[in-house]
Design a protein around this motif. Structure first.
Motif, PDB file in Angstrom:
ATOM      1  N   LYS A 151       2.614 -81.645-101.142  1.00 32.15           N
ATOM      2  CA  LYS A 151       2.405 -80.686-100.051  1.00 32.15           C
ATOM      3  C   LYS A 151       3.685 -80.496 -99.253  1.00 32.15           C
ATOM      4  O   LYS A 151       4.015 -79.374 -98.847  1.00 32.15           O
ATOM      5  CB  LYS A 151       1.261 -81.146 -99.143  1.00 32.15           C
ATOM      6  CG  LYS A 151      -0.097 -80.937 -99.756  1.00 32.15           C
ATOM      7  CD  LYS A 151      -1.203 -81.418 -98.857  1.00 32.15           C
ATOM      8  CE  LYS A 151      -2.533 -81.287 -99.579  1.00 32.15           C
ATOM      9  NZ  LYS A 151      -3.636 -81.877 -98.836  1.00 32.15           N
ATOM     10  N   THR A 152       4.420 -81.583 -99.039  1.00 29.08           N
ATOM     11  CA  THR A 152       5.693 -81.487 -98.328  1.00 29.08           C
ATOM     12  C   THR A 152       6.676 -80.627 -99.106  1.00 29.08           C
ATOM     13  O   THR A 152       7.376 -79.789 -98.537  1.00 29.08           O
ATOM     14  CB  THR A 152       6.286 -82.896 -98.093  1.00 29.08           C
ATOM     15  OG1 THR A 152       5.345 -83.671 -97.360  1.00 29.08           O
ATOM     16  CG2 THR A 152       7.600 -82.827 -97.340  1.00 29.08           C
ATOM     17  N   GLU A 154       5.882 -78.295-101.341  1.00 23.01           N
ATOM     18  CA  GLU A 154       5.381 -76.916-101.303  1.00 23.01           C
ATOM     19  C   GLU A 154       5.702 -76.255 -99.976  1.00 23.01           C
ATOM     20  O   GLU A 154       6.096 -75.080 -99.934  1.00 23.01           O
ATOM     21  CB  GLU A 154       3.866 -76.900-101.560  1.00 23.01           C
ATOM     22  CG  GLU A 154       3.503 -77.242-102.995  1.00 23.01           C
ATOM     23  CD  GLU A 154       2.010 -77.509-103.180  1.00 23.01           C
ATOM     24  OE1 GLU A 154       1.233 -77.356-102.203  1.00 23.01           O
ATOM     25  OE2 GLU A 154       1.618 -77.880-104.294  1.00 23.01           O
ATOM     26  N   GLN A 155       5.551 -77.001 -98.883  1.00 28.00           N
ATOM     27  CA  GLN A 155       5.872 -76.439 -97.566  1.00 28.00           C
ATOM     28  C   GLN A 155       7.357 -76.122 -97.448  1.00 28.00           C
ATOM     29  O   GLN A 155       7.743 -75.105 -96.891  1.00 28.00           O
ATOM     30  CB  GLN A 155       5.443 -77.403 -96.456  1.00 28.00           C
ATOM     31  CG  GLN A 155       3.950 -77.507 -96.297  1.00 28.00           C
ATOM     32  CD  GLN A 155       3.536 -78.643 -95.372  1.00 28.00           C
ATOM     33  OE1 GLN A 155       4.334 -79.485 -94.995  1.00 28.00           O
ATOM     34  NE2 GLN A 155       2.256 -78.654 -95.006  1.00 28.00           N
ATOM     35  N   VAL A 158       8.047 -72.879 -99.296  1.00 31.85           N
ATOM     36  CA  VAL A 158       7.580 -71.727 -98.520  1.00 31.85           C
ATOM     37  C   VAL A 158       8.558 -71.413 -97.388  1.00 31.85           C
ATOM     38  O   VAL A 158       8.923 -70.258 -97.163  1.00 31.85           O
ATOM     39  CB  VAL A 158       6.152 -71.971 -97.976  1.00 31.85           C
ATOM     40  CG1 VAL A 158       5.762 -70.923 -96.948  1.00 31.85           C
ATOM     41  CG2 VAL A 158       5.151 -72.008 -99.113  1.00 31.85           C
ATOM     42  N   VAL A 159       9.022 -72.444 -96.681  1.00 29.85           N
ATOM     43  CA  VAL A 159       9.967 -72.245 -95.573  1.00 29.85           C
ATOM     44  C   VAL A 159      11.258 -71.655 -96.105  1.00 29.85           C
ATOM     45  O   VAL A 159      11.822 -70.737 -95.527  1.00 29.85           O
ATOM     46  CB  VAL A 159      10.219 -73.591 -94.845  1.00 29.85           C
ATOM     47  CG1 VAL A 159      11.394 -73.476 -93.895  1.00 29.85           C
ATOM     48  CG2 VAL A 159       8.961 -74.023 -94.105  1.00 29.85           C
TER      49      VAL A 159
END
Length: 165
Positions: A151-152, A154-155, A158-159
């Motif tokens: 998740k980190t 993936e985030q 996205v950023v």
């Protein structure tokens, strides 16, 4: 009930008995209670091959794709648990062999005991259950940690993508 005189004698004796003093004596006494090794503080005993344990650990790290220190620590815990399960199976095998041998040697006395006594079976089952639960919990913790890592990542993607726009 212990008398006051006996209690005092015990205290005096305890003052003189300070345990092993040399490194060799301390190492020897640390193995005094080692019977099956399931609850041992050391993952690999002096009687086991460290290379085999290391191979297991390396394979588990690869299999679970452990990337962070936390993930590697969880995989090490998993390797320790699998190693202890293996050790427990070996201890059970040796116990069974010993009881078979005793029954064979004692046949002149009419002994037909060819099984591990119920108390020992319960203890083995208890350890198997304990280790199984710890394996399950460790695998769950590892999956959760890997999900957090993903998740980190993936985030971060996205950023980065948003920043490029």
């Amino acid at each position: 009930m212990t008398s006051e005189k006996q209690t005092e004698a015990n205290r005096r004796n305890a003052q003189r008995s300070t345990g092993p003093r040399t490194a060799k004596g301390k190492a020897a006494s640390s193995r005094n209670s080692l019977t099956h090794g399931v609850l041992s503080a050391n993952a690999v005993s002096i009687y086991e091959k460290r290379e085999i344990y290391q191979e297991l650990l390396d394979q588990l790290i690869d299999e679970h794709d452990a990337q962070t220190a936390h993930e590697i620590a969880l995989v090490e815990r998993l390797a320790n648990l699998f190693w202890r399960e293996r050790r427990l199976a070996e201890a059970e095998k040796h116990m069974l062999t010993r009881y078979f041998d005793q029954a064979h040697d004692d046949k002149s006395y009419g002994s037909t005991q060819r099984y591990i006594p119920l108390q020992d079976q319960f203890l083995i089952g208890r350890y198997q259950g304990m280790l199984g639960r710890q394996v399950r919990d460790t695998l769950r913790d590892l999956r959760e940690e890997q999900d957090r890592r993903m998740k980190t990542i993936e985030q971060a993607v996205v950023v980065t993508r948003d920043a490029e726009r």
